[in-house]
Design a protein around this motif. Structure first.
Motif, PDB file in Angstrom:
ATOM      1  N   SER A 277       8.313  -2.715  26.068  1.00 50.51           N
ATOM      2  CA  SER A 277       8.921  -4.035  25.920  1.00 50.51           C
ATOM      3  C   SER A 277       8.449  -4.579  24.570  1.00 50.51           C
ATOM      4  N   GLY A 278       8.510  -5.896  24.376  1.00 47.00           N
ATOM      5  CA  GLY A 278       7.969  -6.460  23.148  1.00 47.00           C
ATOM      6  C   GLY A 278       8.970  -7.151  22.253  1.00 47.00           C
ATOM      7  N   TYR A 279      10.262  -7.103  22.612  1.00 50.97           N
ATOM      8  CA  TYR A 279      11.263  -7.818  21.837  1.00 50.97           C
ATOM      9  C   TYR A 279      11.813  -9.017  22.610  1.00 50.97           C
ATOM     10  N   GLY A 280      11.102  -9.413  23.650  1.00 49.41           N
ATOM     11  CA  GLY A 280      11.509 -10.595  24.395  1.00 49.41           C
ATOM     12  C   GLY A 280      10.624 -11.776  24.051  1.00 49.41           C
ATOM     13  N   LEU A 281       9.301 -11.554  24.207  1.00 51.17           N
ATOM     14  CA  LEU A 281       8.293 -12.572  23.931  1.00 51.17           C
ATOM     15  C   LEU A 281       8.505 -13.834  24.759  1.00 51.17           C
ATOM     16  N   ASP A 282       9.255 -13.685  25.830  1.00 49.87           N
ATOM     17  CA  ASP A 282       9.325 -14.689  26.885  1.00 49.87           C
ATOM     18  C   ASP A 282       9.397 -13.938  28.211  1.00 49.87           C
ATOM     19  N   ARG A 283       9.154 -14.636  29.277  1.00 53.04           N
ATOM     20  CA  ARG A 283       9.052 -13.967  30.573  1.00 53.04           C
ATOM     21  C   ARG A 283      10.332 -13.221  30.940  1.00 53.04           C
ATOM     22  N   ASP A 284      11.471 -13.890  30.899  1.00 49.37           N
ATOM     23  CA  ASP A 284      12.709 -13.289  31.395  1.00 49.37           C
ATOM     24  C   ASP A 284      13.114 -12.056  30.601  1.00 49.37           C
TER      25      ASP A 284
END
Length: 385
Positions: free
Chosen positions: A124-131
Motif C-alpha cells: 500500500s502507501g499511495y492512499g495515506l488515509d484509512r479508506d
C-alpha cells in the motif's frame, strides 16, 4: 547440461505431487514414481519461478510528466517537495475504488506473470488515509484471486506525509497510519509492514514507532532505506530483525555487517537507480564480503521505477550493479523468497511448492544476458501449468 557455476544445475528430473515437489535428482526415477504420467521437457532449463519481492503494483494514474521534468533537470527531491512524486499518485489513487485499482493493476501483474513470476509482493502507501490504504490492500488480495499468482502484502502507510499533515509527521502516524494498520491487520490484509526512511519521508525515530506497532501485531517488518542519503535506516532495520532493507545505494560497509548479523536481505532495485539516473552504487562488494543475501526486484511503481519485467531487472542487476548472472538468478528466487519470509518456495527441492519456470535457453546466464527478450516456455504454478 554442464554444471552451473554456483547455481546447482543438474541434468535430471522432477516428480510433482499436487502443488509440491516430491522428488528431484539425476538418473532413473525412483520406483515410487516410475509409473507416474511423464513429460519430456526437451532438455530445457527449469528454475524456481521468479519472485518479485518489492512492488507498488496497485496505484492510480501515471507520472509521465515527471519523467519529462527529470529529463529537464529536476531531481526526485525537487519534484517531491513541489507536491509531485508520491503525493501526485496519492490523489489519483484516492479517486479509485478497490475494484478499479485491481483492474488498473492487472496489466502490470500480467506482464510479470508472462515472464514466469509466481509470487509478487504488493505494497500500500499511495492512499495515506484509512479508506484508500485499505482499498489498496483489498485490491492486492483480489489480484491473487483473479490470477494464478501468490500475492504477499506489505502495509506502507509510512510512505509519505500527506499535505494535510505537512510538518506533523508524528501526528499523521498516530492519527492515521497506526489506526489504519490495526484495521488492516484485523481484516487480514497485511503480511508485513514497510516504511520509507528518508529525508523527504520519515526519520529513523519515526520508523521505530512504526516497527513497534508491527511488533505489537506480530507482523514482520521491511524498510526502504538509504536510497537518497544515509539516514540510519539500514542499521534500524537490522536492529529490528527486518526481513529486508531495500534500495541501499547509500549504505556502508558497517550497514552490510549489521544486515549480515541480523540475517536481513539486501533488496536491490536497479529500475529506480536507472530511472532516477542515480550514480551512487549500492555497496555490493561489502554485501558479498559480509555474506549478505542479495535480492533483486522491479520496484514497479508509477514514479521512480515504471518497470514490470523481472528479466530486465536481472539484466540491470548485472549491468548496473555488477552482479553475476548466478547472483541475479538467486536474487529473484531463493533470496527474494527470504526477503518475504517465505520458506516454501524459491528453490527446487522436495517438499517445496511446485512453482517453476521452464525456459528456452541453453544456459542460465542467458536469462540475465538478453534484453527485451522473453524465453519463457512454460510457467508452472502450484504444480499446474
Amino acid at each position: 547440461m554442464p554444471p552451473g557455476g554456483g547455481i546447482g544445475l543438474i541434468d535430471g528430473a522432477l516428480a510433482l505431487s499436487g502443488d509440491r515437489i516430491a522428488w528431484v535428482g539425476t538418473g532413473d526415477l525412483p520406483r515410487d514414481y516410475a509409473n507416474w504420467p511423464a513429460e519430456d521437457l526437451g532438455g530445457r532449463l527449469v528454475t524456481p519461478a521468479p519472485i518479485d519481492c518489492h512492488t507498488h503494483l496497485v496505484f492510480g494514474g501515471n507520472r509521465a510528466r515527471e519523467f519529462e521534468m527529470r529529463l529537464e533537470g529536476a531531481s526526485y527531491e525537487d519534484i517531491a517537495r513541489a507536491g509531485g512524486g508520491i503525493l501526485s499518485t496519492v490523489s489519483a489513487t484516492r479517486a479509485l475504488t478497490a475494484e478499479a485499482l485491481a483492474q488498473a493493476a492487472l496489466p502490470r501483474l500480467d506482464a510479470l506473470i508472462a515472464e514466469g513470476v509466481a509470487t509478487v509482493e504488493i505494497k500500500s502507501g499511495y492512499g495515506l488515509d484509512r479508506d484508500t490504504e485499505l482499498n489498496m490492500l483489498r485490491a492486492a488480495r483480489a489480484l491473487g484471486r483473479m490470477r494464478p499468482v501468490r500475492v504477499v502484502t506489505s502495509f506502507l502507510g509510512a510512505h509519505a506525509v500527506p499535505p494535510d499533515y505537512a510538518g506533523r509527521a508524528a501526528d499523521y502516524l498516530s492519527e492515521i497510519c497506526f489506526p489504519t494498520l490495526r484495521a488492516a491487520h484485523d481484516e487480514g490484509l497485511v503480511d508485513a509492514v514497510d516504511g520509507f526512511c528518508e529525508g523527504i519521508a520519515f526519520s529513523p525515530d519515526q520508523i521505530a514507532r512504526v516497527f513497534a506497532v508491527a511488533a505489537e501485531l506480530g507482523l514482520p517488518v521491511k524498510l526502504h532505506a538509504e536510497q537518497l542519503s544515509n539516514t540510519g535506516g539500514t542499521a534500524l532495520a537490522a536492529r529490528a530483525g527486518a526481513l529486508s532493507a531495500d534500495h541501499l545505494e547509500h549504505a556502508t560497509a558497517a550497514d552490510a555487517a549489521a544486515l549480515a548479523a541480523a540475517g536481513t536481505v539486501a533488496v536491490l532495485l536497479p529500475g529506480a537507480f536507472y530511472t532516477l539516473r542515480e550514480t551512487r552504487l549500492p555497496p555490493v562488494a561489502a554485501f558479498r564480503e559480509a555474506g549478505v543475501a542479495i535480492a533483486l526486484a522491479t520496484d514497479c511503481n508509477p514514479g521512480s521505477s515504471p518497470l514490470a519485467s523481472i528479466l530486465l531487472v536481472m539484466n540491470m542487476g548485472c549491468t548496473l550493479f555488477r552482479l553475476t548472472p548466478a547472483e541475479a538468478l538467486a536474487g529473484v528466487t531463493r533470496h527474494a523468497a527470504a526477503a518475504l519470509g517465505l520458506t516454501d518456495c524459491g528453490a527446487i527441492a522436495p517438499g517445496l511448492r511446485a512453482d517453476l519456470a521452464v525456459w528456452d535457453v541453453g544456459e542460465p546466464a542467458e536469462l540475465a544476458y538478453r534484453v527485451g527478450f522473453n524465453p519463457l516456455h512454460r510457467r508452472i504454478f502450484g504444480g499446474r501449468g
